[in-house]
Write a protein that holds these residues in place. Structure first.
Motif, PDB file in Angstrom:
ATOM      1  N   SER A   1       0.841  -1.195   0.000  1.00 47.08           N
ATOM      2  CA  SER A   1       0.000   0.000   0.000  1.00 47.08           C
ATOM      3  C   SER A   1       0.874   1.241   0.000  1.00 47.08           C
ATOM      4  O   SER A   1       2.021   1.229   0.435  1.00 47.08           O
TER       5      SER A   1
ATOM      6  N   ASP B   1      -7.928   7.336   3.403  1.00 47.17           N
ATOM      7  CA  ASP B   1      -8.327   5.988   2.994  1.00 47.17           C
ATOM      8  C   ASP B   1      -7.395   5.485   1.896  1.00 47.17           C
ATOM      9  O   ASP B   1      -6.901   6.256   1.071  1.00 47.17           O
ATOM     10  N   TYR B   2      -7.173   4.181   1.866  1.00 48.64           N
ATOM     11  CA  TYR B   2      -6.280   3.596   0.880  1.00 48.64           C
ATOM     12  C   TYR B   2      -6.583   2.112   0.740  1.00 48.64           C
ATOM     13  O   TYR B   2      -7.228   1.500   1.607  1.00 48.64           O
ATOM     14  N   GLY B   3      -6.129   1.532  -0.361  1.00 47.99           N
ATOM     15  CA  GLY B   3      -6.322   0.114  -0.617  1.00 47.99           C
ATOM     16  C   GLY B   3      -5.008  -0.582  -0.887  1.00 47.99           C
ATOM     17  O   GLY B   3      -4.083   0.008  -1.470  1.00 47.99           O
ATOM     18  N   GLU B   4      -4.918  -1.843  -0.478  1.00 44.69           N
ATOM     19  CA  GLU B   4      -3.722  -2.657  -0.728  1.00 44.69           C
ATOM     20  C   GLU B   4      -3.813  -3.328  -2.091  1.00 44.69           C
ATOM     21  O   GLU B   4      -4.901  -3.579  -2.626  1.00 44.69           O
ATOM     22  N   THR B   5      -2.649  -3.618  -2.647  1.00 50.59           N
ATOM     23  CA  THR B   5      -2.571  -4.374  -3.891  1.00 50.59           C
ATOM     24  C   THR B   5      -1.829  -5.675  -3.634  1.00 50.59           C
ATOM     25  O   THR B   5      -0.979  -5.754  -2.752  1.00 50.59           O
TER      26      THR B   5
ATOM     27  N   GLU C   1      -6.419  -8.819   0.194  1.00 51.19           N
ATOM     28  CA  GLU C   1      -5.937  -7.469   0.459  1.00 51.19           C
ATOM     29  C   GLU C   1      -7.095  -6.609   0.971  1.00 51.19           C
ATOM     30  O   GLU C   1      -8.266  -6.853   0.642  1.00 51.19           O
TER      31      GLU C   1
ATOM     32  N   LYS D   1      -8.978  -2.752   2.036  1.00 54.07           N
ATOM     33  CA  LYS D   1      -9.161  -1.329   1.770  1.00 54.07           C
ATOM     34  C   LYS D   1      -9.573  -0.667   3.074  1.00 54.07           C
ATOM     35  O   LYS D   1     -10.547  -1.084   3.710  1.00 54.07           O
ATOM     36  N   TYR D   2      -8.830   0.364   3.493  1.00 53.75           N
ATOM     37  CA  TYR D   2      -9.013   0.990   4.789  1.00 53.75           C
ATOM     38  C   TYR D   2      -9.762   2.313   4.645  1.00 53.75           C
ATOM     39  O   TYR D   2      -9.495   3.100   3.740  1.00 53.75           O
TER      40      TYR D   2
ATOM     41  N   VAL E   1     -12.505  -1.664   7.617  1.00 57.71           N
ATOM     42  CA  VAL E   1     -11.917  -2.149   6.370  1.00 57.71           C
ATOM     43  C   VAL E   1     -12.943  -2.946   5.571  1.00 57.71           C
ATOM     44  O   VAL E   1     -14.020  -3.289   6.061  1.00 57.71           O
TER      45      VAL E   1
ATOM     46  N   THR F   1     -10.362  -5.367  -0.776  1.00 58.76           N
ATOM     47  CA  THR F   1     -10.121  -4.466  -1.904  1.00 58.76           C
ATOM     48  C   THR F   1     -10.888  -4.902  -3.146  1.00 58.76           C
ATOM     49  O   THR F   1     -11.396  -4.073  -3.911  1.00 58.76           O
TER      50      THR F   1
END
Length: 337
Positions: free
Chosen positions: A170, A209-213, A219, A221-222, A270, A273
């Motif tokens: 992330s 906010d952000y998302g993991e790959t 994965e 997404k926060y 969360v 993703t």
């Protein structure tokens, strides 16, 4: 934990009864040698000064009930200037950059780049008392690669299915606003000076906010995260002034008790993703309850040289915190023109 790019720069700032403040040299308890070094430059430039410092810090976290542990190292640099408006008032600006590089104990790593600025001012009501205020902003960029894993369920609803595991990466950003107030009294005893300190520090942190790959399918997404901290500081600081052939040598020490009022255990919201439905499944987990009470112990050394040169170094250790181990060293130079 909040990174303090100043290290010893803000420790004892504003003191006139000794030269333990790296911001400027004033009268000392052993004959005023430091004052004679700086008086000429003050008349030319009216108290204008510049400073720079470096930071080397170790911040390690133990594995706890709700959070993974890590080991990290912090390298930072701070530079700025200040201006003496009068014998009672000094104000200035400092700019800082730091990088935190660490490894998670369960696998993965992270790197945080921080860019900040701080306005500061000190007012001296008397020769033995001071009030210090600071206000700042820091922009953080977080790069994280953690080990994501999940134990899938069998058709009967029990665990023991396929283990899904892989890196989840992330890239996110955060904003930190902080305010600080410190006051103190210095009592001279010959060449020695000792006095109490009392202060309060407030910070407001937002992580967007952000998302993991990744390729595991688990994965996350926060949502946005908000962290508020309000800390009181009660302590004591002491120093001594020794004249040498080169200048005035000033060793110093400090001991501070820190109490956290506002920061508390949080729920972090969360979703997966890859859950792109109109109404995705939301779930949440908790972080640990922050430690409410701990201590900071520090020691340092500064020299007041002719022509307004003031090299300094300091060391600080956190004690009594069952979640973190923290040690930091600061070194730098201040020049009053």
């Amino acid at each position: 934990m909040k990174f303090n790019p100043f290290g010893s720069l803000l420790s004892g700032f504003g003191r006139t009864s000794s030269v333990s403040s790296p911001f400027y040299a004033a009268t000392t308890g052993d004959g005023g040698s430091a004052a004679s070094f700086t008086s000429g430059s003050q008349s030319r430039w009216h108290g204008l000064g510049f400073f720079a410092s470096g930071l080397v810090e170790s911040l390690n976290r133990d594995i706890t009930t709700f959070q993974d542990g890590y080991k990290s190292n912090i390298l930072g640099i701070t530079a700025g200037g200040d201006y003496r408006f009068s014998k009672q008032l000094v104000a200035g600006l400092a700019l800082s950059y730091s990088n935190t590089d660490g490894d998670f104990r369960s696998g993965g790593n992270f790197s945080t780049n921080s860019y900040g600025g701080t306005l500061f001012a000190a007012y001296l009501p008397t020769d033995r008392t001071f009030m210090q205020v600071t206000g700042g902003y820091t922009k953080n960029n977080y790069l994280v690669s953690r080990l994501a894993s999940a134990d899938t369920q069998t058709a009967g609803g029990t665990t023991g299915g396929n283990i899904v595991q892989g890196p989840a990466s992330s890239n996110s950003n955060g904003n930190v606003f902080n305010l600080g107030l410190m006051t103190g009294y210095d009592h001279p005893i010959g060449r020695f000076t000792i006095g109490p300190r009392a202060g309060v520090n407030y910070s407001n942190t937002k992580i967007g906010d952000y998302g993991e790959t990744g390729s595991t399918g688990v994965e996350l997404k926060y949502d946005d995260q908000w962290i508020n901290s309000l800390q009181s500081v009660l302590g004591v600081q002491g120093s001594a002034a020794f004249s040498t052939g080169l200048g005035v040598l000033v060793p110093q020490f400090n001991a501070d008790y820190i109490h956290e009022f506002a920061n508390s255990q949080r729920f972090i919201n969360v979703q997966f993703t890859e859950d792109n439905r109109a109404n995705p499944t939301k779930f949440r987990f908790q972080n640990d309850v922050p430690v409410r009470n701990y201590f900071n112990l520090g020691t340092g050394l500064m020299m007041v040289l002719p022509n307004g040169w003031q090299p300094f170094l300091s060391f600080r250790a956190m004690v009594g915190n069952e979640q973190f181990n923290n040690y930091a060293g600061t070194f730098g130079l201040r020049i009053e023109l």
